[in-house]
Design an enzyme around this catalytic site. Structure first.
Site, PDB file in Angstrom:
ATOM      1  N   HIS A   1       0.793  -1.241   0.000  1.00  0.00           N
ATOM      2  CA  HIS A   1       0.000   0.000   0.000  1.00  0.00           C
ATOM      3  C   HIS A   1       0.826   1.292   0.000  1.00  0.00           C
ATOM      4  CE1 HIS A   1      -4.070  -1.485   0.046  1.00  0.00           C
ATOM      5  NE2 HIS A   1      -3.752  -2.403   0.961  1.00  0.00           N
TER       6      HIS A   1
ATOM      7  N   ASP B   1      -1.830  -5.332  -4.076  1.00  0.00           N
ATOM      8  CA  ASP B   1      -2.076  -4.104  -3.314  1.00  0.00           C
ATOM      9  C   ASP B   1      -0.781  -3.327  -3.095  1.00  0.00           C
ATOM     10  OD1 ASP B   1      -4.739  -4.689  -3.291  1.00  0.00           O
ATOM     11  OD2 ASP B   1      -4.989  -4.536  -1.127  1.00  0.00           O
TER      12      ASP B   1
ATOM     13  N   ASP C   1      -2.441   2.845  -3.281  1.00  0.00           N
ATOM     14  CA  ASP C   1      -3.568   3.333  -2.487  1.00  0.00           C
ATOM     15  C   ASP C   1      -3.204   3.452  -1.007  1.00  0.00           C
ATOM     16  OD1 ASP C   1      -5.394   3.801  -4.498  1.00  0.00           O
ATOM     17  OD2 ASP C   1      -6.422   1.877  -4.272  1.00  0.00           O
TER      18      ASP C   1
ATOM     19  N   HIS D   1      -4.330 -12.962  -3.903  1.00  0.00           N
ATOM     20  CA  HIS D   1      -4.540 -11.832  -3.015  1.00  0.00           C
ATOM     21  C   HIS D   1      -5.687 -12.067  -2.039  1.00  0.00           C
ATOM     22  CE1 HIS D   1      -4.402  -7.764  -1.563  1.00  0.00           C
ATOM     23  NE2 HIS D   1      -5.704  -7.668  -1.746  1.00  0.00           N
TER      24      HIS D   1
ATOM     25  N   ARG E   1     -18.460  -7.349   1.749  1.00  0.00           N
ATOM     26  CA  ARG E   1     -17.770  -6.557   0.737  1.00  0.00           C
ATOM     27  C   ARG E   1     -18.644  -6.287  -0.490  1.00  0.00           C
ATOM     28  NH1 ARG E   1     -12.190  -6.136   1.848  1.00  0.00           N
ATOM     29  NH2 ARG E   1     -11.274  -7.787   3.099  1.00  0.00           N
TER      30      ARG E   1
ATOM     31  N   HIS F   1      -4.782  -9.259   1.708  1.00  0.00           N
ATOM     32  CA  HIS F   1      -6.092  -8.606   1.596  1.00  0.00           C
ATOM     33  C   HIS F   1      -6.651  -8.030   2.889  1.00  0.00           C
ATOM     34  CE1 HIS F   1      -9.748  -7.609  -0.449  1.00  0.00           C
ATOM     35  NE2 HIS F   1     -10.457  -8.632  -0.050  1.00  0.00           N
TER      36      HIS F   1
END
Length: 457
Positions: free
Chosen positions: A116, A143, A146, A227, A303, A330
Site C-alpha cells: 500500500h 495491493d 492506495d 490476493h 464486501r 487482503h
C-alpha cells in the site's frame, strides 16, 4: 512494539523461535543526492545498479522534493519506457504463474503481502530479505498502491525488478489494482499530482499494466498464493437448439462450489474492475474473497463482491491439488478488527485455517497501517513476509518487522476521514459492471441516481 515515533529497528520472527535482527541502515538522505533526471538505459536493458539508483533516488525525493516535482526526477518518457516493457512481460504471463517449479535446492522464495504505497517499508523489506536474484525468488501478492503516499514509486520499483528478473520476480494483482479502488483511495490523485498535465496519461498506463498482473501463483508445486483467496466454479450449460455453439452461465448462490485451476486459467483478467456479477466472476473472487471459521462457501455480503469460505473449502482445495498451504493477503489490522473469531494482524500474519492437508495463511506486509489515520490511536501493527526454503519449500518461515520511522512528511491523496472503508460493502453503482478488456472501451463518466423512498406512516 515501538510507537510511531520510535527509532526504526526491525524484529524478525519465525513460527518457532522469534529472534531480533540488527537495525537496517538507510543511506543518509542528507548526504546522498541523486543525479537527476534519471534516464532510461540506452539499450533498454536494466541493471542492478540502475534499480539501486532508482530506489535511492525515490527514497531521497520522498524527503527532499515536493510531489509536483516528480517529473524532474523521473520524466514521463522514462516512465513510459518502464511501463511498456513491464506490461509486455506481465500480459504474456498466465493467470496462475508457476514459481520455482523445479524446486531448486539452491534457491529460496520470499512471499510479500499488501504494501500500500509504504515505500520506505518496502525498501527495508527488500534489503532485509535480500534482493531478488537468480537464487532468490519473490512473489508479491498485490495491493501495491492506495492509502500510502508513495504508491507510484513503490509500483515503479517493483516493475523495475520484474523487468530485470522476469523469471524470479512475480507481481500478482490485488483488489486495489483497479480503477474503482484507485479512484477512491488515492492512487489516481497521486499520479495526477506527481505528473501534472501528463497525469491522465500516466494513470491510464498504470491501469493498463494492472490488467496484465497475474491472479495467482503456485510455488514449488505446494503453495498456492492469491490476493483474496479461493474462487467459485462457473458452470456452463448449453443453450437450446438453434443457438449453435453458444453457452450460458448458470450462477446460483445456493449451489456454489469451488472452482478449479483450469477455470482460473481461463478467466479474463484484463478488466479495469473485476465484475461483481455475470460470467467473469473468478477474478473478483480471487481478489476480494475472505476466509471464515464457519464451514461452507457463500457470497461475501460484507464486501459486496467475492466469497466467504470455510476450513472445509481450504481442505478440499489443498487435497485436490496436493498442496500444503494457501497464502493470501487482503486483510490488514483494520479489517481484522471487524472479524470476530479471526486472529488480529498485529504481527503481520495469521494462520486462519489448520486442516488435515495444510494451512491457510493471511500475510500483510504494511506495518503501522494505514499511513493516514483519522484517530490519534494507531494500530501499530507489524508487517511480515514469508521465506520458503528447500528442500520441500512447504514450511513457511515468518519474518515480522516494524515500520521505518520517522516517515517523511506527506499529504494524503484521498479523504481518509470520510472515505468508506474498503473492507465494507462496495458502492457497486460506481463500478462499471462489464468485462471489456482494458484499452478496448473508453471509460465513461458514472451517473449517480439518487432514489428517495417515502414510507407511509
Amino acid at each position: 512494539m515501538l510507537s510511531a515515533n520510535s527509532p526504526s529497528p526491525s524484529t524478525s520472527v519465525n513460527t518457532t523461535s522469534p529472534t531480533s535482527l540488527s537495525p537496517n541502515t538507510f543511506q543518509n538522505p542528507t548526504v546522498y543526492t541523486p543525479q537527476i533526471p534519471l534516464s532510461w538505459p540506452p539499450n533498454g536493458d536494466l541493471t542492478l545498479e540502475w534499480i539501486q539508483d532508482l530506489t535511492s533516488a525515490f527514497e531521497w525525493s520522498s524527503r527532499n522534493l515536493p510531489a509536483s516535482d516528480f517529473p524532474s526526477l523521473f520524466p514521463v518518457s522514462v516512465f513510459d519506457s518502464l511501463i511498456l516493457k513491464a506490461s509486455k512481460i506481465l500480459h504474456a504471463e498466465p493467470n496462475c504463474v508457476k514459481v520455482n517449479e523445479e524446486c531448486d535446492n539452491s534457491s529460496v522464495v520470499v512471499v510479500v503481502g499488501d504494501v500500500h504505497g509504504q515505500l520506505h517499508d518496502v525498501i527495508f523489506l527488500l534489503r532485509e530479505a535480500g534482493f531478488p536474484s537468480e537464487s532468490r525468488f519473490f512473489v508479491f501478492n498485490g495491493d501495491y498502491v492506495d492509502r500510502g503516499a508513495w504508491g507510484l514509486e513503490t509500483f515503479l520499483i517493483l516493475l523495475a525488478w520484474k523487468v530485470f528478473l522476469p523469471h524470479r520476480v512475480f507481481l500478482l494483482r490485488g483488489n486495489h489494482e483497479s480503477k474503482y479502488c484507485t479512484s477512491v483511495y488515492g492512487f489516481e490523485q497521486e499520479v495526477m499530482v506527481k505528473y501534472g498535465p501528463q497525469g491522465k496519461h500516466a494513470y491510464r498506463k498504470c491501469l493498463g499494466c494492472f490488467g496484465g498482473l497475474p491472479l495467482a501463483s503456485i510455488i514449488s508445486g505446494c503453495i498456492f498464493t492469491a490476493h483474496g483467496g479461493l474462487f467459485r466454479s462457473i458452470p456452463l450449460s448449453k443453450k437450446p437448439k438453434g443457438k449453435k455453439n453458444r453457452k450460458t452461465v448458470n450462477v446460483d448462490a445456493n449451489t456454489l462450489t469451488l472452482g478449479s485451476l483450469e477455470e482460473l486459467s481461463k478467466a479474463r483478467r484484463t478488466v479495469l474492475d473485476p465484475p461483481w456479477e455475470g460470467s467473469n466472476l473468478i477474478p473478483g473472487d480471487v481478489l476480494w474473497s475472505d476466509p471464515s471459521l464457519s464451514p461452507g462457501l457463500s457470497p461475501n455480503k460484507e464486501r459486496g463482491i467475492g466469497l466467504i469460505w470455510g476450513p472445509d473449502c481450504t481442505e478440499e482445495f489443498l487435497k485436490k491439488y496436493d498442496l500444503k498451504s494457501i497464502i493470501r493477503s487482503h486483510e490488514g489490522p483494520d479489517a481484522r478488527e471487524k472479524r470476530p473469531g479471526l486472529t488480529g494482524m498485529q504481527r503481520g500474519y495469521t494462520i486462519d485455517h489448520e486442516v488435515e492437508s495444510g494451512k491457510l495463511i493471511t500475510l500483510f506486509s504494511a506495518p503501522d497501517y494505514p499511513q493516514f489515520q483519522a484517530t490519534e490511536e494507531r494500530y501499530n501493527n507489524m508487517g511480515a513476509y514469508i521465506v520458503l526454503e528447500p528442500p520441500d519449500f512447504a514450511t513457511p518461515i515468518f519474518h515480522s518487522f516494524e515500520a521505518i520511522t520517522p516517515r517523511p512528511k506527506a499529504s494524503a491523496y484521498y479523504n481518509y476521514v470520510d472515505a468508506i472503508d474498503s473492507d465494507e460493502e462496495l458502492d457497486l453503482a460506481l463500478i462499471p459492471n462489464d468485462s471489456s478488456p482494458i484499452g478496448l472501451k473508453k471509460i465513461q463518466p458514472v451517473r449517480l441516481i439518487l432514489a428517495i423512498i417515502i414510507y407511509d406512516s
